[in-house]
Design an enzyme around this catalytic site. Sequence first.
Site, PDB file in Angstrom:
ATOM      1  NE  ARG A   1      50.265  46.582  43.178  1.00 56.53           N
ATOM      2  CZ  ARG A   1      50.979  45.741  43.927  1.00 56.53           C
ATOM      3  NH1 ARG A   1      51.398  44.614  43.368  1.00 56.53           N
ATOM      4  NH2 ARG A   1      51.136  46.038  45.069  1.00 56.53           N
ATOM      5  N   GLY A   2      44.746  47.252  39.829  1.00 53.60           N
ATOM      6  CA  GLY A   2      43.793  46.555  39.129  1.00 53.60           C
ATOM      7  C   GLY A   2      43.387  46.764  37.750  1.00 53.60           C
TER       8      GLY A   2
ATOM      9  CD  GLU B   1      38.063  50.577  40.938  1.00 54.52           C
ATOM     10  OE1 GLU B   1      39.109  50.095  40.585  1.00 54.52           O
ATOM     11  OE2 GLU B   1      37.987  50.769  42.449  1.00 54.52           O
TER      12      GLU B   1
ATOM     13  CG  ASP C   1      33.056  43.640  46.073  1.00 57.05           C
ATOM     14  OD1 ASP C   1      31.880  43.062  45.835  1.00 57.05           O
ATOM     15  OD2 ASP C   1      33.873  43.416  47.189  1.00 57.05           O
TER      16      ASP C   1
ATOM     17  N   GLY D   1      31.337  49.373  46.742  1.00 51.71           N
ATOM     18  CA  GLY D   1      31.353  50.789  46.154  1.00 51.71           C
ATOM     19  C   GLY D   1      31.889  51.798  47.040  1.00 51.71           C
TER      20      GLY D   1
ATOM     21  CB  THR E   1      37.267  51.718  46.359  1.00 48.49           C
ATOM     22  OG1 THR E   1      37.344  50.540  47.149  1.00 48.49           O
ATOM     23  CG2 THR E   1      38.557  52.190  46.005  1.00 48.49           C
ATOM     24  CG  LEU E   2      33.889  54.780  41.925  1.00 53.94           C
ATOM     25  CD1 LEU E   2      35.138  55.112  41.245  1.00 53.94           C
ATOM     26  CD2 LEU E   2      32.957  53.945  40.793  1.00 53.94           C
TER      27      LEU E   2
HETATM   28  P1  5GP Z   1      34.872  47.995  46.738  1.00 54.90           P
HETATM   29  O1  5GP Z   1      35.396  49.078  47.560  1.00 54.90           O
HETATM   30  O2  5GP Z   1      33.954  48.701  45.846  1.00 54.90           O
HETATM   31  O3  5GP Z   1      34.320  47.087  47.854  1.00 54.90           O
HETATM   32  O4  5GP Z   1      36.129  47.289  46.239  1.00 54.90           O
HETATM   33  C1  5GP Z   1      36.696  47.455  45.139  1.00 54.90           C
HETATM   34  C2  5GP Z   1      38.001  46.873  45.145  1.00 54.90           C
HETATM   35  O5  5GP Z   1      37.801  45.379  45.709  1.00 54.90           O
HETATM   36  C3  5GP Z   1      38.451  46.628  43.677  1.00 54.90           C
HETATM   37  O6  5GP Z   1      39.061  47.703  43.047  1.00 54.90           O
HETATM   38  C4  5GP Z   1      39.303  45.262  43.766  1.00 54.90           C
HETATM   39  O7  5GP Z   1      40.539  45.722  44.024  1.00 54.90           O
HETATM   40  C5  5GP Z   1      38.495  44.602  45.094  1.00 54.90           C
HETATM   41  N1  5GP Z   1      37.606  43.473  44.457  1.00 54.90           N
HETATM   42  C6  5GP Z   1      36.455  43.279  44.762  1.00 54.90           C
HETATM   43  N2  5GP Z   1      35.796  42.262  44.206  1.00 54.90           N
HETATM   44  C7  5GP Z   1      36.656  41.834  43.868  1.00 54.90           C
HETATM   45  C8  5GP Z   1      36.858  40.440  42.900  1.00 54.90           C
HETATM   46  O8  5GP Z   1      36.024  39.787  42.640  1.00 54.90           O
HETATM   47  N3  5GP Z   1      38.181  40.024  42.452  1.00 54.90           N
HETATM   48  C9  5GP Z   1      39.240  40.845  42.631  1.00 54.90           C
HETATM   49  N4  5GP Z   1      40.494  40.370  42.230  1.00 54.90           N
HETATM   50  N5  5GP Z   1      39.098  41.964  43.535  1.00 54.90           N
HETATM   51  C10 5GP Z   1      37.976  42.162  43.980  1.00 54.90           C
END
Ligand code: 5GP
Length: 169
Positions: free
Chosen positions: A38-39, A93, A97, A99, A101-102
Amino acid sequence: MYKVFISEEKIKERVIELGKEISDQYHGEQVVVVVLLRGSFMFAADLVRAIDGDVIVDFMVVSSYQGMETSGEVRIYKDLAENIHDRHVLIVEDIVDTGLTLTKILEVLKSRNPKSLETCSLLSKPSRRIKEVAIKYVGFTIEDKFVIGYGLDLDQKYRQLPYIAEMTH
Ligand code: 5GP
């Protein structure tokens, strides 16, 4: 408690710039914008309005599930309605964070053989990367802090804030 971290005005300015860059890249060729819910709903809504060109909008609901493994797993709750074979695809996106998920989404969409596959993230926290992932368009690079607002949540709250805020405790 929280306080403003990136103001509404700054976001607006940056989104316009990103929209221009994206419009230039596709020179009128159609692009399927894949909004990761949803973000990124708010960012994507503003971004597509800043793109001058032929845009199709589609949505995916994914959730990253990070157990012990650094590879991570991504669960697709809602898949695309569009067939992206031989089409230009731009993933939108909210924040990258670790990486993980992407990286997973890129793998999934790449296997469907799009004509091109690019990424755009409103925010990036490079210091947290576990998987290096190329993000073509980045709104803001930020340090390691937890942010909310402009689509981003904390336990599903605060998504409606028109700015990006940081938690103060
Ligand atoms: P990744 O797979 O890159 O670690 O995570 C990406 C997902 O983590 C983002 O789409 C988001 O949902 C969540 N996320 C990572 N950092 C933050 C943050 O600082 N705030 C929020 N609200 N969500 C985050």
